[in-house]
Design an enzyme around this catalytic site. Structure first.
Site: not given
Length: 337
Positions: A180-183
């Site tokens: 999902g979100c790489f952050w």
């Protein structure tokens, strides 16, 4: 083709597993290192017990271990629940070798025999044996990390186990995950000791010019991913995998979780880890995380590197300005949307 090499792989991984176990000094085998749930004695017995259950039990062959081993080493057990002394270390090693010989003697001509439906998704005895070697390799990685943790506590341990860890310069390996979100993934891996760098980026697709806008709008076939550089003398690939599982929902296809292995060794560890997670019944749904060979990793734009640190700094600066002038937040609130 797995059936043809199953017994050879079993021998190889069992020898490596026993070697890793025996590198732990006798006075450290009952210690649970910080960050772990079990001791190395448990891992040795668990691999033995599960190997017997998977290979002999599912293939409906004669079991060789006492029934009492279940209360010590089955899934869900832990050393803190033991009410009596576990089977001795040398006995477990002897049983493991005995099990290997038993498998050779009784199954070497039956590797293609079909087996009943099982969580390992094995279709024949050869594949059961192959799955067992992956499980063994996975726990070998955990034991390697535990040994390093135990070794770091005293100089005496360092002398006993230093042969594994000698190096004239720092080592570096690479791992690639998507979730999902790489952050969020970037932050979780940067906090681990032994991780030297983390890059956000895109991989898993064929688009040769991916951008953040294209990936999030689904006009690129890549996934938001992180490329992790780590020192294998400090943290193992198996430990990175454990952190990955904690930070994704591996049963939800919409999360687009994926593991991209960079070597045959990583592939074996990943497959064993995924089967272990499935077999633990931690989730009511099957694990759907994609496992594939690593391809080109495209680094994300500069503004997406170290994003969580920059956002945290931005929030801090904003709140500092607010407390010095409460009107600041009201006047600039549209910038937050």
């Amino acid at each position: 083709m797995r059936a043809e090499f199953a017994l050879r792989l079993l021998d190889k991984h069992m020898n490596q597993f026993i070697h890793a176990c025996n590198q732990c000094p006798p006075d450290k085998r009952s210690i649970i290192p910080e960050g772990y749930k079990n001791n190395i004695h448990w891992h040795l017995g668990h691999v033995l017990y599960i190997a017997q259950f998977d290979v002999l039990g599912l293939s409906k062959r004669h079991l060789v271990l006492p029934e009492s081993y279940k209360s010590f080493f089955a899934y869900g057990t832990k050393p803190s629940d033991w009410r009596e002394e576990p089977p001795e270390w040398n006995v477990l090693i002897a049983h493991l070798k005995e099990l290997r010989n038993h498998i050779h003697d009784t199954l070497q001509d039956k590797l293609d025999e079909p087996v009943s439906e099982n969580l390992l998704r094995a279709e024949n005895i050869g594949e059961l044996i192959y799955a067992t070697t992956l499980h063994m390799s996975y726990h070998q990685g955990i034991i390697y990390g535990m040994n390093k943790s135990l070794r770091s506590h005293t100089s005496e341990d360092q002398d006993v186990l230093s042969a594994d860890n000698e190096s004239s310069s720092p080592s570096s390996d690479t791992a690639i995950f998507a979730g999902g979100c790489f952050w969020h993934l970037e932050k979780s891996f940067r906090e681990l000791e032994g991780v030297t760098d983390v890059y956000t980026g895109y991989t898993g697709g064929k688009d040769d010019k991916p951008t953040y806008k294209k990936v999030v709008s689904k006009t690129s076939d890549h996934l938001e991913s992180v490329e992790i550089h780590y020192d294998p003398n400090v943290i193992s690939y198996g430990e990175l995998l454990q952190n990955f599982w904690k930070n994704v929902d591996p049963t939800h296809a919409g999360d687009h979780s994926a593991i991209f292995y960079t070597s045959p060794e990583q592939k074996e560890i990943v497959e064993a880890s995924r089967m272990e997670l499935d077999a633990s019944k931690q989730f009511s749904k099957p694990v759907v995380t994609k496992v594939a060979a690593a391809s080109t990793f495209y680094k994300a734009e500069d503004e997406h590197q170290n994003y969580y640190k920059r956002v945290r700094l931005s929030v801090k600066n904003t709140m500092n300005k607010y407390f010095s002038d409460p009107r600041y937040l009201e006047q600039n609130m549209w910038d937050w949307e």
